[in-house]
Motif scaffolding. Structure first.
Motif, mmCIF file in Angstrom:
data_model
loop_
_atom_site.group_PDB
_atom_site.id
_atom_site.type_symbol
_atom_site.label_atom_id
_atom_site.label_comp_id
_atom_site.label_asym_id
_atom_site.label_seq_id
_atom_site.Cartn_x
_atom_site.Cartn_y
_atom_site.Cartn_z
ATOM 1 N N ALA A 109 -37.394 11.672 68.255
ATOM 2 C CA ALA A 109 -38.118 12.898 67.920
ATOM 3 C C ALA A 109 -37.298 14.066 68.470
ATOM 4 O O ALA A 109 -36.414 13.882 69.312
ATOM 5 C CB ALA A 109 -39.507 12.871 68.542
ATOM 6 N N ASN A 110 -37.608 15.261 68.012
ATOM 7 C CA ASN A 110 -36.807 16.408 68.446
ATOM 8 C C ASN A 110 -37.127 16.883 69.862
ATOM 9 O O ASN A 110 -36.678 17.938 70.283
ATOM 10 C CB ASN A 110 -36.908 17.551 67.451
ATOM 11 C CG ASN A 110 -38.262 18.228 67.456
ATOM 12 O OD1 ASN A 110 -39.286 17.596 67.714
ATOM 13 N ND2 ASN A 110 -38.276 19.515 67.161
ATOM 14 N N THR A 111 -37.856 16.095 70.623
ATOM 15 C CA THR A 111 -38.045 16.387 72.047
ATOM 16 C C THR A 111 -36.754 16.105 72.814
ATOM 17 O O THR A 111 -36.623 16.455 73.977
ATOM 18 C CB THR A 111 -39.186 15.528 72.633
ATOM 19 O OG1 THR A 111 -38.926 14.152 72.343
ATOM 20 C CG2 THR A 111 -40.530 15.937 72.046
ATOM 21 N N ALA A 140 -36.016 23.276 68.311
ATOM 22 C CA ALA A 140 -36.939 23.842 67.323
ATOM 23 C C ALA A 140 -38.290 24.056 67.981
ATOM 24 O O ALA A 140 -38.699 23.276 68.843
ATOM 25 C CB ALA A 140 -37.066 22.904 66.129
ATOM 26 N N PRO A 141 -38.990 25.102 67.551
ATOM 27 C CA PRO A 141 -40.290 25.393 68.163
ATOM 28 C C PRO A 141 -41.418 24.481 67.673
ATOM 29 O O PRO A 141 -42.529 24.576 68.148
ATOM 30 C CB PRO A 141 -40.546 26.843 67.750
ATOM 31 C CG PRO A 141 -39.801 26.995 66.465
ATOM 32 C CD PRO A 141 -38.587 26.118 66.593
ATOM 33 N N ILE A 142 -41.128 23.622 66.720
ATOM 34 C CA ILE A 142 -42.144 22.702 66.200
ATOM 35 C C ILE A 142 -41.735 21.268 66.482
ATOM 36 O O ILE A 142 -40.554 20.973 66.630
ATOM 37 C CB ILE A 142 -42.358 22.881 64.675
ATOM 38 C CG1 ILE A 142 -41.071 22.565 63.903
ATOM 39 C CG2 ILE A 142 -42.871 24.279 64.358
ATOM 40 C CD1 ILE A 142 -41.239 22.443 62.412
ATOM 41 N N LEU A 147 -41.099 16.067 59.441
ATOM 42 C CA LEU A 147 -39.858 15.539 58.888
ATOM 43 C C LEU A 147 -39.701 14.051 59.212
ATOM 44 O O LEU A 147 -39.246 13.273 58.369
ATOM 45 C CB LEU A 147 -38.659 16.335 59.418
ATOM 46 C CG LEU A 147 -37.356 16.204 58.650
ATOM 47 C CD1 LEU A 147 -37.530 16.475 57.160
ATOM 48 C CD2 LEU A 147 -36.318 17.155 59.224
ATOM 49 N N ASP A 148 -40.109 13.650 60.400
ATOM 50 C CA ASP A 148 -40.049 12.231 60.770
ATOM 51 C C ASP A 148 -40.857 11.386 59.789
ATOM 52 O O ASP A 148 -40.387 10.346 59.320
ATOM 53 C CB ASP A 148 -40.582 12.006 62.187
ATOM 54 C CG ASP A 148 -39.726 12.630 63.268
ATOM 55 O OD1 ASP A 148 -38.543 12.909 63.025
ATOM 56 O OD2 ASP A 148 -40.267 12.854 64.370
ATOM 57 N N ARG A 177 -31.653 21.224 57.952
ATOM 58 C CA ARG A 177 -30.579 22.061 58.492
ATOM 59 C C ARG A 177 -31.034 22.805 59.754
ATOM 60 O O ARG A 177 -30.310 22.857 60.743
ATOM 61 C CB ARG A 177 -30.105 23.069 57.444
ATOM 62 C CG ARG A 177 -29.409 22.456 56.256
ATOM 63 C CD ARG A 177 -28.003 22.090 56.506
ATOM 64 N NE ARG A 177 -27.240 23.270 56.860
ATOM 65 C CZ ARG A 177 -26.088 23.259 57.474
ATOM 66 N NH1 ARG A 177 -25.534 22.128 57.792
ATOM 67 N NH2 ARG A 177 -25.447 24.365 57.772
ATOM 68 N N ALA A 178 -32.228 23.377 59.687
ATOM 69 C CA ALA A 178 -32.725 24.149 60.827
ATOM 70 C C ALA A 178 -32.875 23.274 62.072
ATOM 71 O O ALA A 178 -32.552 23.707 63.184
ATOM 72 C CB ALA A 178 -34.057 24.806 60.479
ATOM 73 N N MET A 179 -33.349 22.046 61.876
ATOM 74 C CA MET A 179 -33.564 21.154 63.020
ATOM 75 C C MET A 179 -32.307 20.354 63.377
ATOM 76 O O MET A 179 -32.266 19.709 64.417
ATOM 77 C CB MET A 179 -34.730 20.224 62.736
ATOM 78 C CG MET A 179 -36.051 20.990 62.609
ATOM 79 S SD MET A 179 -37.445 19.934 62.284
ATOM 80 C CE MET A 179 -37.723 19.305 63.920
ATOM 81 N N GLY A 180 -31.298 20.395 62.512
ATOM 82 C CA GLY A 180 -30.059 19.682 62.799
ATOM 83 C C GLY A 180 -30.182 18.186 62.673
ATOM 84 O O GLY A 180 -29.641 17.441 63.503
#
Length: 185
Positions: A109-111, A140-142, A147-148, A177-180
């Motif tokens: 996850a983006n954590t 990212a702020p979200i 997306l996952d 793209r924004a989240m990479g």
């Protein structure tokens, strides 16, 4: 044999003996109800419970072969996972699971910001037998659950890594793209 792919989610928490409200659980429920994707959620609060959780999955879960993803919700820095206020390198994690993750995609996850060098991700894949590592490189702020979930749902249709990532980018290019979003395989 199951036609869908299972997801095993492991979240790092300060104390696994205390009931906590997870932001990941509602997303997993959406996966189950909206997409029919079976998933298992667990928590860990130490390297021992991390290793035990994966070991239980590998050796005791009769559906282990059906799991496509091991979904990790951990914090970290500089490509090191934070578990119980200690940082573990990808090499250390790889050695814990030597040969145990054959054919699995390890998704973060983006954590946790994922930005691996070629040598690091190749070592991890070679040692664990994992099919790929995926996650996000940008803060990212979200939370990445939207997306996952799309990523996991698309994996039901696309077995090849390249196809899966291409379709994900086609469907959610700006968010990817924004989240990479990235995948190492």
């Amino acid at each position: 044999m199951s036609l869908n792919k299972y997801i095993y989610c492991l979240e790092s928490v300060p104390d696994a003996t205390v009931l906590h409200k997870s932001v990941i659980v509602p997303a997993l429920e959406t996966l189950a109800l909206g997409y029919g994707i079976t998933n298992v959620y667990n928590t860990c609060d130490s390297i021992e419970s991390f290793e035990e959780s994966i070991g239980t999955l590998v050796y005791e879960d009769k559906h282990y072969k059906d799991y496509a993803f091991i979904y990790l919700v951990f914090e970290g820095r500089d490509n090191e996972l934070k578990i119980d206020n200690y940082y573990y390198s990808f090499e250390e994690i790889a050695e814990l699971f030597e040969g145990k993750l054959k054919g699995k995609i390890i998704h973060f996850a983006n954590t946790f910001q994922l930005d691996l060098e070629d040598e690091t991700f190749q070592y991890f894949l070679d040692v664990t037998g994992a099919k790929a590592i995926s996650g996000y490189g940008n803060p990212a702020p979200i939370l990445s659950t939207v997306l996952d979930n799309l990523y996991f749902a698309l994996s039901e249709e696309y077995d090849e890594n390249v196809d899966l990532v291409e379709v994900l980018f086609e469907k959610q290019y700006a968010l990817c793209r924004a989240m990479g979003f990235r995948m190492y395989y």
